[in-house]
Design a protein around this motif. Structure first.
Motif, PDB file in Angstrom:
ATOM      1  N   TYR A   6       0.859  -1.231   0.109  1.00 24.68           N
ATOM      2  CA  TYR A   6      -0.117   0.023   0.036  1.00 24.68           C
ATOM      3  C   TYR A   6       0.949   1.281  -0.043  1.00 24.68           C
ATOM      4  N   ILE A   7       0.807   1.993  -0.931  1.00 20.88           N
ATOM      5  CA  ILE A   7       1.417   3.318  -0.973  1.00 20.88           C
ATOM      6  C   ILE A   7       0.359   4.549  -0.839  1.00 20.88           C
ATOM      7  N   GLY A   8       0.416   5.121   0.186  1.00 19.73           N
ATOM      8  CA  GLY A   8      -0.581   6.337   0.503  1.00 19.73           C
ATOM      9  C   GLY A   8       0.274   7.725   0.393  1.00 19.73           C
ATOM     10  N   ARG A   9      -0.536   8.834   0.391  1.00 20.88           N
ATOM     11  CA  ARG A   9       0.145   9.969   0.486  1.00 20.88           C
ATOM     12  C   ARG A   9      -0.663  11.078   1.131  1.00 20.88           C
ATOM     13  N   PHE A  10      -0.214  12.043   1.699  1.00 19.88           N
ATOM     14  CA  PHE A  10      -0.706  13.342   2.110  1.00 19.88           C
ATOM     15  C   PHE A  10      -0.243  14.464   1.144  1.00 19.88           C
ATOM     16  N   ALA A  11      -1.003  15.460   0.573  1.00 13.50           N
ATOM     17  CA  ALA A  11      -0.286  16.405  -0.411  1.00 13.50           C
ATOM     18  C   ALA A  11      -1.021  17.706  -0.077  1.00 13.50           C
ATOM     19  N   PRO A  12      -0.625  18.388   1.090  1.00 14.98           N
ATOM     20  CA  PRO A  12      -1.127  19.497   1.184  1.00 14.98           C
ATOM     21  C   PRO A  12      -0.443  20.770   0.449  1.00 14.98           C
ATOM     22  N   SER A  13      -1.080  21.870   0.343  1.00 14.04           N
ATOM     23  CA  SER A  13      -0.725  22.875  -0.266  1.00 14.04           C
ATOM     24  C   SER A  13      -0.118  23.897   0.606  1.00 14.04           C
ATOM     25  N   PRO A  14       1.119  24.485   0.614  1.00 10.37           N
ATOM     26  CA  PRO A  14       1.501  25.116   1.671  1.00 10.37           C
ATOM     27  C   PRO A  14       1.152  26.845   1.305  1.00 10.37           C
ATOM     28  N   SER A  15      -0.028  26.875   1.364  1.00 10.15           N
ATOM     29  CA  SER A  15      -0.524  28.281   1.105  1.00 10.15           C
ATOM     30  C   SER A  15      -0.995  28.926   2.533  1.00 10.15           C
ATOM     31  N   GLY A  16      -0.777  28.082   3.819  1.00  9.87           N
ATOM     32  CA  GLY A  16      -1.120  28.598   4.997  1.00  9.87           C
ATOM     33  C   GLY A  16      -0.623  27.528   5.969  1.00  9.87           C
ATOM     34  N   LYS A  34      -0.802   3.052   7.713  1.00  5.91           N
ATOM     35  CA  LYS A  34      -0.070   2.263   8.808  1.00  5.91           C
ATOM     36  C   LYS A  34      -0.975   1.050   9.032  1.00  5.91           C
ATOM     37  N   HIS A  35      -2.269   1.002   9.007  1.00  7.64           N
ATOM     38  CA  HIS A  35      -3.109  -0.078   9.490  1.00  7.64           C
ATOM     39  C   HIS A  35      -2.966  -1.048   8.413  1.00  7.64           C
ATOM     40  N   ASN A  36      -2.698  -0.706   6.969  1.00  7.33           N
ATOM     41  CA  ASN A  36      -2.388  -1.651   6.198  1.00  7.33           C
ATOM     42  C   ASN A  36      -0.742  -1.898   5.751  1.00  7.33           C
ATOM     43  N   ASN A  37      -0.198  -1.501   6.854  1.00  9.00           N
ATOM     44  CA  ASN A  37       1.299  -1.713   6.734  1.00  9.00           C
ATOM     45  C   ASN A  37       1.918  -1.102   5.441  1.00  9.00           C
ATOM     46  N   GLY A  38       1.214  -0.186   5.018  1.00 14.44           N
ATOM     47  CA  GLY A  38       1.997   0.648   3.949  1.00 14.44           C
ATOM     48  C   GLY A  38       2.802   1.816   4.131  1.00 14.44           C
ATOM     49  N   LEU A  39       3.263   2.337   3.140  1.00 17.06           N
ATOM     50  CA  LEU A  39       4.048   3.720   3.341  1.00 17.06           C
ATOM     51  C   LEU A  39       3.012   4.918   3.109  1.00 17.06           C
ATOM     52  N   TRP A  40       3.604   5.912   3.750  1.00 18.34           N
ATOM     53  CA  TRP A  40       2.864   6.968   3.687  1.00 18.34           C
ATOM     54  C   TRP A  40       3.669   8.377   3.304  1.00 18.34           C
ATOM     55  N   LYS A  41       3.674   8.872   2.129  1.00 26.51           N
ATOM     56  CA  LYS A  41       4.587   9.783   1.780  1.00 26.51           C
ATOM     57  C   LYS A  41       3.996  11.348   1.644  1.00 26.51           C
ATOM     58  N   LEU A  42       4.671  11.990   1.909  1.00 22.16           N
ATOM     59  CA  LEU A  42       4.415  13.338   1.881  1.00 22.16           C
ATOM     60  C   LEU A  42       4.555  14.209   0.826  1.00 22.16           C
ATOM     61  N   ARG A  43       3.573  14.826   0.069  1.00 20.71           N
ATOM     62  CA  ARG A  43       3.861  15.659  -0.981  1.00 20.71           C
ATOM     63  C   ARG A  43       3.528  17.168  -0.806  1.00 20.71           C
ATOM     64  N   ILE A  44       4.553  18.051  -0.972  1.00 19.45           N
ATOM     65  CA  ILE A  44       4.387  19.321  -0.747  1.00 19.45           C
ATOM     66  C   ILE A  44       3.892  19.897  -2.038  1.00 19.45           C
ATOM     67  N   ASP A  45       2.502  20.393  -2.062  1.00 21.67           N
ATOM     68  CA  ASP A  45       1.964  20.764  -3.438  1.00 21.67           C
ATOM     69  C   ASP A  45       2.167  22.292  -3.769  1.00 21.67           C
ATOM     70  N   ASP A  46       3.706  22.367  -3.981  1.00 15.22           N
ATOM     71  CA  ASP A  46       4.134  23.818  -4.066  1.00 15.22           C
ATOM     72  C   ASP A  46       4.196  24.573  -5.368  1.00 15.22           C
ATOM     73  N   ILE A  47       3.298  23.817  -6.278  1.00 11.08           N
ATOM     74  CA  ILE A  47       3.498  24.255  -7.875  1.00 11.08           C
ATOM     75  C   ILE A  47       3.072  25.726  -7.952  1.00 11.08           C
ATOM     76  N   ASP A  48       2.076  26.063  -7.049  1.00 11.78           N
ATOM     77  CA  ASP A  48       1.426  27.644  -7.370  1.00 11.78           C
ATOM     78  C   ASP A  48       2.132  28.662  -6.577  1.00 11.78           C
ATOM     79  N   SER A  49       3.242  28.966  -7.505  1.00 13.71           N
ATOM     80  CA  SER A  49       4.280  30.108  -6.856  1.00 13.71           C
ATOM     81  C   SER A  49       3.779  31.144  -6.225  1.00 13.71           C
ATOM     82  N   GLU A  50       2.600  31.547  -6.508  1.00 11.71           N
ATOM     83  CA  GLU A  50       2.009  32.901  -5.968  1.00 11.71           C
ATOM     84  C   GLU A  50       1.513  32.760  -4.516  1.00 11.71           C
TER      85      GLU A  50
END
Ligand code: GLU
Length: 288
Positions: A6-16, A34-50
């Motif tokens: 299992y590969i999951g992720r959390f992808a917040p936009s750093p606008s606040g 984690k319940h599924n013994n998987g990986l949890w990846k963090l993605r910073i969705d910072d493509i919006d430069s403004e």
């Protein structure tokens, strides 16, 4: 992709700073992975430069650490511009066209709950610059959401969407490339992104990427309004981490053991006893 992992992720936009609404997404995606013994990846969705700010990505990473949500990888969209350029090049030219419509023009179009529906007015103008739109043709009109069940797209919502704005790539496009590069196979995120799932699945098919599983959890509302980055009073603070975790587990309808008191043990117990089916099958939920 590694089979069955299992590969999951959390992808917040750093606008606040992280507020309780996005923290619910972090917790739900983390515990499910984690319940599924998987990986949890963090993605910073910072493509919006403004809108993206380094202080916010740093603060998000710190808060996750303070709440003991340790990512197995940290990925920044801004490190992947070359990947976006390469994949954009792979889209057959006849599927895309340039669009010169301004925000003003778009906001004058009939508005729906998903925003304006583009009427394709630049399709036959043969423009050489502007935002790049992809024609949304031959799409699948339904998918099976792991929480909400069969979701059917209202056909009037089908419209050509932007993959690269005038100055930067669009989130909906980058996210597809990122999930593929990060080998994500399970997306747990808020139900405010259900419509984008149709656009993203369309792109996944176009690139022959594997289709992902989606679990859209209810989005937190404060009475009638979605909690957003401007709700500074809804920011979360590690001093109250036990209280916040308990509150979220309650909202997610999870079993709470009254004899467990420390933050770490509550989190461990939540992972062990996680019951994803108990999460309300609604798109919205009230905070109090
Ligand atoms: N960055 C998006 C947001 O903060 C979420 C993207 C996603 O989960 O696909 O709303």
């Amino acid at each position: 992709m590694r089979d069955n992992l299992y590969i999951g992720r959390f992808a917040p936009s750093p606008s606040g700073k992280l507020h309780i609404g996005s923290f619910l997404s972090a917790i739900t995606s983390y515990i499910d992975a984690k319940h599924n013994n998987g990986l949890w990846k963090l993605r910073i969705d910072d493509i919006d430069s403004e809108r993206s700010k380094k202080i916010y990505s740093e603060s998000i990473i710190k808060i996750l650490k303070d709440f003991l949500l340790d990512p197995d990888e940290i990925y920044y969209q801004t490190d992947h511009l070359n990947d976006y350029i390469n994949y954009l090049d792979r889209i057959p030219k006849e599927k895309t066209y340039f669009c010169e419509c301004t925000r003003k023009i778009i906001s004058a179009l009939p508005q729906h709950d998903i925003g304006a529906i583009y009427d394709g007015r630049c399709l036959n103008k043969n423009l050489y610059q502007g935002a790049l739109r992809i024609q949304m043709k031959k799409i699948n009109f339904s998918f099976n959401d792991l929480n909400l069940g069969l979701i059917e797209l209202d056909k009037t919502y089908v419209s050509d969407f932007i993959v690269r704005g005038k100055n930067q790539f669009a989130y909906v496009f980058c996210c597809v490339i990122d999930d593929y590069l990060q080998e994500v196979n399970t997306v747990v995120r808020g139900s405010d992104l259900v419509f984008q799932t149709f656009q993203q699945r369309y792109l996944q098919e176009l690139f022959s990427f594997p289709l992902l599983s989606y679990f859209h959890h209810p989005v937190l509302y404060d009475e009638v309004r979605k909690i957003s980055k401007s709700d500074q009073d809804k920011e979360i603070h590690p001093d109250n981490r036990t209280e916040i975790l308990m509150k979220i587990l309650k909202i997610l309808n999870q079993k709470i053991n009254p004899n467990i008191n420390s933050y770490k043990s509550i989190l461990e117990h939540a992972i062990e006893s996680w019951d994803i089916k108990a999460i309300p099958k609604s798109t919205k939920i009230n905070l109090d």
